[in-house]
Design a protein around this motif. Structure first.
Motif, short mmCIF file in Angstrom:
data_model
loop_
_atom_site.label_atom_id
_atom_site.label_comp_id
_atom_site.label_asym_id
_atom_site.label_seq_id
_atom_site.Cartn_x
_atom_site.Cartn_y
_atom_site.Cartn_z
N LEU A 7 0.84 -1.20 0.00
CA LEU A 7 0.00 0.00 0.00
C LEU A 7 0.87 1.25 0.00
O LEU A 7 0.51 2.26 -0.58
N TYR A 8 2.00 1.14 0.69
CA TYR A 8 2.84 2.32 0.87
C TYR A 8 4.21 1.88 1.31
O TYR A 8 4.34 1.02 2.18
N ILE A 14 7.37 -0.78 5.36
CA ILE A 14 6.51 -1.04 4.21
C ILE A 14 5.14 -1.43 4.76
O ILE A 14 5.05 -2.21 5.71
N THR A 15 4.09 -0.87 4.19
CA THR A 15 2.74 -1.21 4.62
C THR A 15 2.10 -2.12 3.56
O THR A 15 2.02 -1.74 2.39
N TYR A 16 1.67 -3.32 3.98
CA TYR A 16 1.02 -4.28 3.08
C TYR A 16 -0.47 -4.37 3.40
O TYR A 16 -0.87 -4.32 4.58
N ALA A 17 -1.27 -4.56 2.36
CA ALA A 17 -2.69 -4.88 2.56
C ALA A 17 -2.79 -6.31 3.09
O ALA A 17 -1.88 -7.11 2.92
N THR A 18 -3.89 -6.62 3.76
CA THR A 18 -4.17 -8.00 4.18
C THR A 18 -5.55 -8.39 3.66
O THR A 18 -6.22 -7.58 3.00
N ASP A 19 -5.99 -9.61 3.96
CA ASP A 19 -7.32 -10.05 3.52
C ASP A 19 -8.43 -9.20 4.15
O ASP A 19 -9.52 -9.08 3.59
N ASP A 20 -8.12 -8.65 5.32
CA ASP A 20 -9.10 -7.81 6.02
C ASP A 20 -8.85 -6.34 5.66
O ASP A 20 -7.76 -5.82 5.92
N PRO A 21 -9.84 -5.68 5.04
CA PRO A 21 -9.61 -4.28 4.62
C PRO A 21 -9.33 -3.33 5.78
O PRO A 21 -8.81 -2.24 5.55
N ASN A 22 -9.67 -3.75 7.01
CA ASN A 22 -9.42 -2.88 8.16
C ASN A 22 -8.10 -3.17 8.86
O ASN A 22 -7.80 -2.59 9.91
N VAL A 23 -7.32 -4.11 8.28
CA VAL A 23 -6.04 -4.50 8.91
C VAL A 23 -4.93 -4.38 7.87
O VAL A 23 -5.10 -4.80 6.73
N VAL A 24 -3.80 -3.79 8.28
CA VAL A 24 -2.62 -3.78 7.41
C VAL A 24 -1.45 -4.40 8.17
O VAL A 24 -1.48 -4.52 9.40
N ARG A 25 -0.45 -4.81 7.39
CA ARG A 25 0.74 -5.41 8.01
C ARG A 25 1.91 -4.49 7.74
O ARG A 25 2.16 -4.09 6.59
N ILE A 71 -2.22 -4.46 16.77
CA ILE A 71 -2.99 -5.71 16.94
C ILE A 71 -2.06 -6.80 17.48
O ILE A 71 -2.25 -7.28 18.59
N ASP A 72 -1.06 -7.20 16.69
CA ASP A 72 -0.10 -8.19 17.17
C ASP A 72 1.18 -8.12 16.35
O ASP A 72 1.29 -7.30 15.43
N LYS A 82 -4.33 -1.82 12.88
CA LYS A 82 -5.58 -1.38 12.26
C LYS A 82 -5.26 -0.36 11.17
O LYS A 82 -4.39 0.48 11.33
N MET A 83 -6.00 -0.47 10.08
CA MET A 83 -5.88 0.48 8.97
C MET A 83 -6.37 1.84 9.45
O MET A 83 -7.48 1.94 9.98
N LEU A 84 -5.55 2.85 9.29
CA LEU A 84 -5.95 4.21 9.70
C LEU A 84 -5.91 5.17 8.51
O LEU A 84 -5.09 5.01 7.61
N ARG A 85 -6.81 6.15 8.55
CA ARG A 85 -6.71 7.30 7.65
C ARG A 85 -5.92 8.34 8.44
O ARG A 85 -6.42 8.91 9.41
#
Lengths: 235, 235
Positions: A7-8, A14-25, A71-72, A82-85
């Motif tokens: 994602l960024y 590095i920020t990765y998307a996950t299967d959950d749109p409200n969670v990033v890694r 989260i963990d 958690k995904m934040l704006r």
């Protein structure tokens, strides 16, 4: 499983998307930059150290009632959050003069302040992250008055929680930078990281710098001090 | 009579002692400087114009309940004022982006703001008059929280009084700078001057600059615009 989407990519993570749109890694890198990216380098094991220290701090803050994006931590360089704006502000809390404040005001670094300083910087590399007054933030509609008051209160709370925790480990919390964002429900959470990249941390006995200033100012033994800090905070 | 003693000579005014220790006499010069004194010049009749405009504004503000240092104006370049112990802050009020704010935030000059901006600068030429957050002012013991709140309230009041007065004369009040000090009884009074040297004033119809930016930016017709401003404000 679908390939993970970046994602960024920032200077340190590095920020990765996950299967959950409200969670990033988040993936914590070893690369280090300073002076708006003009100075570049690598600090061996910075990724695992910064993510471990951030985990300790965020768990401690959650216990004290400060809502964070944490989260963990599935591996030593990875953190699920958690995904934040994000709100485009860097909130800096200062207990002792150092860095830009010392320079800006012509005060020797290491001077204790009679009260805690709270600074706002507009997060924009192209403008050089300018310092803002509160009324700039309202008038330029960067953040509402109410939300800014909430953020300021939380920043002071973080200081109240981390200062004694670090003092017990012979570390002085000189200053630190926080970033905040809105989660999917519109709540303001503490985001980003709290690490020697984003704090000034001095040895309480010797006043030796144990943070990114060792890299910024070419003070040497960067990796040794990050490792020592990690021992004191996480063990 | 004893020879008059110069207490202070600034860029635009000379301050003389008088027989009364609580009263000083300001002499308004024609000399003009910009960019921390790097640019120097003369604006013919600036002294009489700025003292005349300041007199109009200070009398107007006194009527509206704003306490100022103004006593009287014995000649066209002279003003008798109360002796103040100055607070080393420049208070800037902004209604429209211009100058350093436009540059700092990358916003085009002339953009209306959704709310009024109040900025604090530390008055110190050697440091380049740095911008301050409120908590800097408290922590560095430049001014107490209570007095700063009072100053901020007065600055907004000045804006409320001058904006419609100028609008009636086809002048837009873009931004202005104020300075405050303590009189012999410890009261905070508005000091210094309010003039085209310390305000941005644009023609309401053409948006032409009628202030010191004409000198700063080499826009030409400096003296003509100061004279026109003087006519609109003082007649």
């Amino acid at each position: 499983m679908a390939e993970e989407r970046v994602l960024y990519e920032g200077k340190a993570k590095i920020t990765y998307a996950t299967d959950d749109p409200n969670v990033v890694r988040l993936y914590y890198k070893d690369s280090a930059t300073a002076f708006d990216g003009k100075k570049k380098g690598t600090i061996k094991d910075k990724g695992p150290i910064n993510s471990a220290i951030t985990e300790v701090f965020f768990k401690l803050l959650e216990k004290a009632g400060v809502a964070t994006h944490y989260i963990d931590r599935p591996s030593d360089r990875e953190m699920r959050v958690k995904m934040l704006r994000m709100i485009p502000l860097e909130i800096v809390v200062r207990n002792v003069t150092a860095g830009s404040l010392a320079k800006r005001m012509g005060i020797p670094e290491g001077t204790a302040l009679s009260s805690t300083i709270l600074e706002y910087y507009y997060k924009d590399d192209s403008l050089g992250d300018p310092l803002l007054c509160e009324s700039h933030i309202h008038a330029l509609e960067i953040c509402s008055k109410e939300n800014l008051a909430k953020i300021g209160k939380t920043a002071f709370k973080v200081n109240e929680v981390l200062t004694p925790f670090l003092a017990q480990r012979d570390i002085k919390l000189i200053d630190f930078k926080l970033e905040f964002g809105f989660d999917s429900e519109g709540e303001i959470l503490l985001g980003d990281e709290i690490s020697p990249d984003s704090c000034r941390l001095w040895d309480a006995k010797t006043n030796e710098k144990m943070d990114k200033d060792r890299f910024r100012r070419d003070l040497g033994q960067v990796e040794e001090f990050y490792a020592e800090l990690n021992r004191r905070i996480t063990s």
